[in-house]
Structures are given as structure tokens and as C-alpha cells.
Enzyme design. Sequence first.
Site, PDB file in Angstrom:
ATOM      1  N   GLU A  94      21.556   9.865 -23.047  1.00 38.56           N
ATOM      2  CA  GLU A  94      20.543  10.514 -23.872  1.00 38.56           C
ATOM      3  C   GLU A  94      19.589   9.473 -24.445  1.00 38.56           C
ATOM      4  OE1 GLU A  94      23.013  12.235 -26.864  1.00 38.56           O
ATOM      5  OE2 GLU A  94      22.984  10.421 -28.080  1.00 38.56           O
ATOM      6  N   CYS A 123      14.259   6.081 -29.014  1.00 40.45           N
ATOM      7  CA  CYS A 123      15.589   5.526 -29.258  1.00 40.45           C
ATOM      8  C   CYS A 123      16.352   5.524 -27.931  1.00 40.45           C
ATOM      9  CB  CYS A 123      16.295   6.388 -30.297  1.00 40.45           C
ATOM     10  SG  CYS A 123      17.901   5.762 -30.745  1.00 40.45           S
ATOM     11  N   CYS A 130      30.812   4.430 -26.630  1.00 43.63           N
ATOM     12  CA  CYS A 130      30.750   3.128 -27.286  1.00 43.63           C
ATOM     13  C   CYS A 130      32.159   2.651 -27.600  1.00 43.63           C
ATOM     14  CB  CYS A 130      29.937   3.227 -28.576  1.00 43.63           C
ATOM     15  SG  CYS A 130      29.705   1.635 -29.395  1.00 43.63           S
ATOM     16  N   CYS A 134      33.372   2.637 -34.624  1.00 42.53           N
ATOM     17  CA  CYS A 134      33.007   2.926 -36.017  1.00 42.53           C
ATOM     18  C   CYS A 134      33.545   4.307 -36.376  1.00 42.53           C
ATOM     19  CB  CYS A 134      31.498   2.873 -36.200  1.00 42.53           C
ATOM     20  SG  CYS A 134      30.801   1.272 -35.735  1.00 42.53           S
ATOM     21  N   CYS A 137      31.245   7.640 -36.648  1.00 39.80           N
ATOM     22  CA  CYS A 137      30.274   7.866 -35.570  1.00 39.80           C
ATOM     23  C   CYS A 137      30.904   8.635 -34.419  1.00 39.80           C
ATOM     24  CB  CYS A 137      29.760   6.506 -35.091  1.00 39.80           C
ATOM     25  SG  CYS A 137      28.885   6.579 -33.537  1.00 39.80           S
ATOM     26  N   CYS A 354      23.754   9.404 -33.134  1.00 37.05           N
ATOM     27  CA  CYS A 354      24.078   8.865 -31.822  1.00 37.05           C
ATOM     28  C   CYS A 354      25.317   9.515 -31.218  1.00 37.05           C
ATOM     29  CB  CYS A 354      24.241   7.358 -31.884  1.00 37.05           C
ATOM     30  SG  CYS A 354      25.464   6.825 -33.066  1.00 37.05           S
TER      31      CYS A 354
HETATM   32  S1  SF4 Z   1      27.713   3.405 -34.909  1.00 36.88           S
HETATM   33 FE1  SF4 Z   1      28.588   4.400 -33.089  1.00 36.88          FE
HETATM   34  S2  SF4 Z   1      27.243   3.851 -31.359  1.00 36.88           S
HETATM   35 FE2  SF4 Z   1      26.787   2.459 -33.090  1.00 36.88          FE
HETATM   36  S3  SF4 Z   1      28.151   0.687 -32.685  1.00 36.88           S
HETATM   37 FE3  SF4 Z   1      29.292   2.029 -34.069  1.00 36.88          FE
HETATM   38  S4  SF4 Z   1      30.527   3.291 -32.660  1.00 36.88           S
HETATM   39 FE4  SF4 Z   1      28.916   2.355 -31.426  1.00 36.88          FE
END
Ligand code: SF4
Length: 372
Positions: A94, A123, A130, A134, A137, A354
Site C-alpha cells: 500500500e 507515503c 514489518c 512496535c 502498530c 501503517c
Molecule cells: S511503527 Fe509499525 S511499521 Fe513502523 S517500525 Fe514500528 S512496527 Fe514497523
Amino acid sequence: MKIPTADPATFALSDWQSFVSEQGHKPFRARQIYRWIHHRGTFDPEQMTDLPQDLREALGELGLSEPGSVSFVYEAADGTRKILLDLKDETRLECVLIPMTSVGPDDDDDGEPVGSRVRVTLCVSTQVGCAMGCTFCASGQAGLVRGLRAAEILAQVYVARRYLKESEDLRNLVFMGMGEPLHHYDETKRALDFLTDPDGAAISPRRITVSTVGLVPGIRRLGADYSGKIGLALSLHAADDETRSRIMPMNRRYPIAELMQALREYPLPPRRRITIEYTLIRDVNDSEAHADRLASLLRGLPVKVNLIPMNSIEASDYRGADQDRVSSFQGRLAARGYSCFVRTRRGDEVSAACGQLALKGIAPERLVRKLS
Ligand code: SF4
């Protein structure tokens, strides 16, 4: 000369020169192909209408083709457009077009239209999913599917340009979509090289920002490879190691002191600033004490701070900070002299945080790696 076996979508100009010569065509055809791809934004030989038919066929046989096809475009009421691309291996990525934004690298980019023109930021994603984990997220919770090839990163820019409106200019690129660009440095750099090549997409490096959770070796490489001209954004989200390690596991590997040292050494050109991204999470990092700690930590660094009220996601119990907390946090930083913006949650209705959309529908077995 031997034709490289690499992906033809990211052949260098010299590779195309070798190719057209082997095909018995004049040297200027190489630059034509290169410009079709990186200036006009198509990888499809059939679109390259000023090339001889036999050369177009040879390009098809070589394997040059669009890296993905658009499956959906979601447009929010505020004009934010999320573009989903289906890739050849059935993964989905995306990118998001955001009109009139202040998330770009420009200090003068205040989100206002220039005359009758509207500035738009794109973006860009560098990975599907990922690995950084985090905890607030969606992408981090789901894990990494795979890194994108340079051509798949470029395709987001080239395809998104087709969805600009008459009145819009693509002003900034921010590598803030799914994934951690510095965890996938080589392909990210290959894409950046084509994007900034004056014979390619010819986008000024100062219009590009790479965002990172704080991978110190990657920050140093990026600074050295582009002499600091590519903008840097740091997803900081907490100013003490205890809180930051809790919400961002990568902080255990590169703690805050090491990170701040890397920021101090980033070779920023004069008058440029590093963007500090700070997602405000209710009762985790949104108190006035947290704001004071952040102000102390950043003292002396050329920064501007973007505060982002967290988008709630299904995969997490965290919630966004209340509006009064956001205001008092911003006030504390502003009182200490920081440029501090609250980033409005553009495109909430298209899930612009994201990873929220593209990961939906991916079978769990495709999520191959997740940091524990
Ligand atoms: S916020 Fe989400 S996309 Fe960004 S680095 Fe952390 S886990 Fe990865």
C-alpha cells in the site's frame, strides 16, 4: 558486453545501453527506455509507443513488466487516497497520497496550497509487514511478510502519480508506510538512487524523508551515502529507555543515548531539521512529565516534532491520547521553543495508519517473521 541477469525494471542506464546494442538498435534507444520507466513511470513495454515494435517485443521477452497492478483505491472525505497494489507473488502493498500535509521534510511546507496548486505527500512502503514489533502498530503486530524489491518501491511512486488530480503536485515522498526502510537498506537505496537520478525520476533528495525506528547503523549509512541530503525522521515515541523498550523492542538494541549520538552526527545541510515522530498513547507516554523529558532529551538538536494521536487498531489494547492531553503536551514543548505540530489523522476512514489495510486478508502463514 554481458546483459545483467538482475531485474530489468531496475537496470541502470549502462545496462540498457548494453541491451539495445545487443539487439542491434541505436544507443539513444537506451535513454528512451530509461526515461519511459523512471520519468514517465511505466514498466510496460507496450506503452513505450515510440520504440520499434521488435524492441518492445524484446523488452517483453527480457521480462520487463509492471511490478504490480492496482487492486483498490480508497479515497477519504479529506482527499487522502490509499492505493493497494497486488504484486506478482500475490502479496499486497500500500501507499497513501495525502494532500496538503505537514509531514514532509520541508520546514516551509505548512500544508497550504501554493496558489491554486495543492501540495501532496506520498507515503511509501518498503516492506510488506514489518519485523520491528512496535506494540502499538498493526504492521508490527502482524510481523514481516517480505521486503520489497526496488522496482516495487518505485512502482508506488510511478503509479501514485497517475492518481494525482489536475490541481495537485506531488511535493514530498515520505518512506513512512509499512516496514522499516533501514532494515531493508539495499533495496531502499536502489530505489532512492533512481528517484533522485536527474535522468530518472529527478526528485530532489530534500523532498524525500526516510523514517526509522532508530536503526543506528542504517542512519549512519544513509547520512554517508547521501551526504545528509535525504531527510530523516525518527519514530521516537518515548524519551526514556524503559517506556520506549516497552513499546518499541528495537530500543533494547539501540538505546536512546546511542540513537541521540547518531542524530547529532547526521550530516544535515544548514537550515534542515530532523523530524521527530511521537505517537501519543493514552496513559503510556502522554503526560506532561513525558513532554518535559522529551524537551530535555532533544535540547540542542535541530528538530521539529510531529505529535500523532494514536489510531486505535484491532491488534492492540492501546488507545489514542485524549485531546486535552495532546494540547497540553504540545504546549509544554512549544513553551520550550520546539516547533511542534499535531499531525491530523488524515484518512482515518481509509485506515491510513501503517499496515492496517494491506495486512487484512493475508493468510497467517504468509507472515514469516516477527521480532519477539
Ligand atoms: S511503527 Fe509499525 S511499521 Fe513502523 S517500525 Fe514500528 S512496527 Fe514497523
